[in-house]
Design an enzyme around this catalytic site. Sequence first.
Site, PDB file in Angstrom:
ATOM      1  N   CYS A 149       1.162  -1.139  -0.737  1.00 47.60           N
ATOM      2  CA  CYS A 149       0.199   0.259   0.005  1.00 47.60           C
ATOM      3  C   CYS A 149       0.504   1.639  -0.175  1.00 47.60           C
ATOM      4  O   CYS A 149       0.240   2.763  -0.271  1.00 47.60           O
ATOM      5  CB  CYS A 149      -1.311  -0.444   1.012  1.00 47.60           C
ATOM      6  SG  CYS A 149      -0.370  -0.562   2.086  1.00 47.60           S
ATOM      7  N   GLN A 176       1.835   5.829   8.094  1.00 48.62           N
ATOM      8  CA  GLN A 176       1.234   4.568   7.742  1.00 48.62           C
ATOM      9  C   GLN A 176       0.244   4.852   8.607  1.00 48.62           C
ATOM     10  O   GLN A 176       0.287   4.236   9.696  1.00 48.62           O
ATOM     11  CB  GLN A 176       1.566   3.492   7.381  1.00 48.62           C
ATOM     12  CG  GLN A 176       3.195   3.749   6.382  1.00 48.62           C
ATOM     13  CD  GLN A 176       3.332   2.300   5.895  1.00 48.62           C
ATOM     14  OE1 GLN A 176       4.602   2.306   5.405  1.00 48.62           O
ATOM     15  NE2 GLN A 176       2.174   1.107   6.108  1.00 48.62           N
ATOM     16  N   ARG A 235       4.032   3.518  11.748  1.00 54.05           N
ATOM     17  CA  ARG A 235       2.564   3.271  12.151  1.00 54.05           C
ATOM     18  C   ARG A 235       2.264   4.804  12.529  1.00 54.05           C
ATOM     19  O   ARG A 235       2.861   4.650  14.048  1.00 54.05           O
ATOM     20  CB  ARG A 235       2.589   2.070  12.264  1.00 54.05           C
ATOM     21  CG  ARG A 235       0.476   2.451  12.640  1.00 54.05           C
ATOM     22  CD  ARG A 235       0.368   1.053  11.614  1.00 54.05           C
ATOM     23  NE  ARG A 235       0.494   0.088  10.928  1.00 54.05           N
ATOM     24  CZ  ARG A 235       0.082  -0.178   9.482  1.00 54.05           C
ATOM     25  NH1 ARG A 235      -0.237   0.166   8.685  1.00 54.05           N
ATOM     26  NH2 ARG A 235       1.183  -1.859   9.411  1.00 54.05           N
ATOM     27  N   HIS A 242      -2.396   6.578   3.534  1.00 55.33           N
ATOM     28  CA  HIS A 242      -0.579   7.091   4.330  1.00 55.33           C
ATOM     29  C   HIS A 242       0.074   7.838   3.904  1.00 55.33           C
ATOM     30  O   HIS A 242      -0.416   8.435   2.308  1.00 55.33           O
ATOM     31  CB  HIS A 242      -0.062   5.451   3.026  1.00 55.33           C
ATOM     32  CG  HIS A 242      -0.327   4.317   4.103  1.00 55.33           C
ATOM     33  ND1 HIS A 242      -1.262   3.825   4.633  1.00 55.33           N
ATOM     34  CD2 HIS A 242      -0.098   3.204   3.265  1.00 55.33           C
ATOM     35  CE1 HIS A 242      -0.999   2.516   5.386  1.00 55.33           C
ATOM     36  NE2 HIS A 242      -0.419   2.186   4.233  1.00 55.33           N
TER      37      HIS A 242
END
Length: 357
Positions: A149, A176, A235, A242
Amino acid sequence: MSERRLPTAILGASGYIGQHFARLLADHPDFEEPLLGAGPRSEGTTLGDLWQLAEPPPASLLDRRCARLTPAALERRGVRAVFSALPSGTAGPLEAALVRRGISVFSNASDHRMDADVPLLVPEVNAAHLALAERRRPGRGVLVTNPNCSAAGLVVAVAPILRLVRPRAIHVTTYQALSGAGYPGVPSLAIADNVVPFIPEEEEKLARETQRILGRLRARRIAPLRVPLLPHCARVATRDGHLEAVTIEAQREPTAAELSAAWRAFDPLAGDRLPTSPHPPVELRREPDRPQPLRDRWAGNPARARGMAVTVGRVRWSPPYLRFFVLSHNAVRGGAGGSVLNAELARHRGYLPAGGR
Ligand SMILES: NC(=O)c1ccc[n+]([C@@H]2O[C@H](COP(=O)([O-])OP(=O)(O)OC[C@H]3O[C@@H](n4cnc5c(N)ncnc54)[C@H](OP(=O)(O)O)[C@@H]3O)[C@@H](O)[C@H]2O)c1
């Protein structure tokens, strides 16, 4: 498309990407409404009971139950195209078995992304790589993958300006979203009030997949882009989208006008009329505080392509570095939407059977 719609199934329909597939495939002009496959946790449960996305569930699929769908059962039921949202590891052998039975697979999983005869596809960037599927033996389905992704958004932003900057190196730092980890995902106590500067295998995937997608097809092989990619992946506690900070070490100085013109003119699928293709694929923002996940993750026109455009902003030139931010919806452009667009392109270019049952 005037041909009959193709019978389909989603594997992993109960998961995060699977639910986006269900949303995108309900009422699709090229594909019939899908059978829903899941694992032991969700077998027998209706999609309505499982639904966890903020977006409304498709009314036509609400009462449809998830089932364990084997390759033999899918073949028996006449399915011709499978959308795979299975965990890596589980996906690999199952997808290969489907292809052997003549069923085409459009996969989000990483198992086959680097296989020599499998296109790793982002249609606006490397549609020509679809020709790798011709290396498969007759009678087999095609297997097409979409990238990790974070690579999906990056390549759409970088492809239009590659020739203008001639990169010596590409540095990227990602922020993300939680949904990138699927269900059950990251434990809440590990991410609330926190940023985690490690996502297993993410930096490796982001580097090698970006190089492959931006590479050239030569004699039915991919020659990857020979530019070092230096990612930091983290993260953060956003839900979807993202954000990536990109620094390109350039060998050529671009003007601001050249960059804007290249991003704005980029629309290689303009003539293809693919339902999930956004026009334009890159949205350029001038505001000093954009792109933002909350405001830009659903970029993309027409309505069926919401979440498929990537947003570029905060473009700065500090010689020899070009810097900007890019944002893309991880579960749409970077997940289910990317696979659906791949399937539309494959059908449009004659890689899938024309008719239905
Ligand atoms: N999330 C993203 O943004 C994103 C983006 C790009 C790619 N991907 C990739 O897409 C795939 C799906 O990700 P996700 O985030 O949607 O994961 P997820 O939410 O954990 O969903 C996984 C799905 O796979 C099913 N499943 C698990 N084991 C199975 C088995 N043995 N047989 C059949 N079905 C099984 C699960 O069914 P049960 O409900 O029964 O467990 C569930 O439907 C992964 O390969 C992931 O790396 C994810």
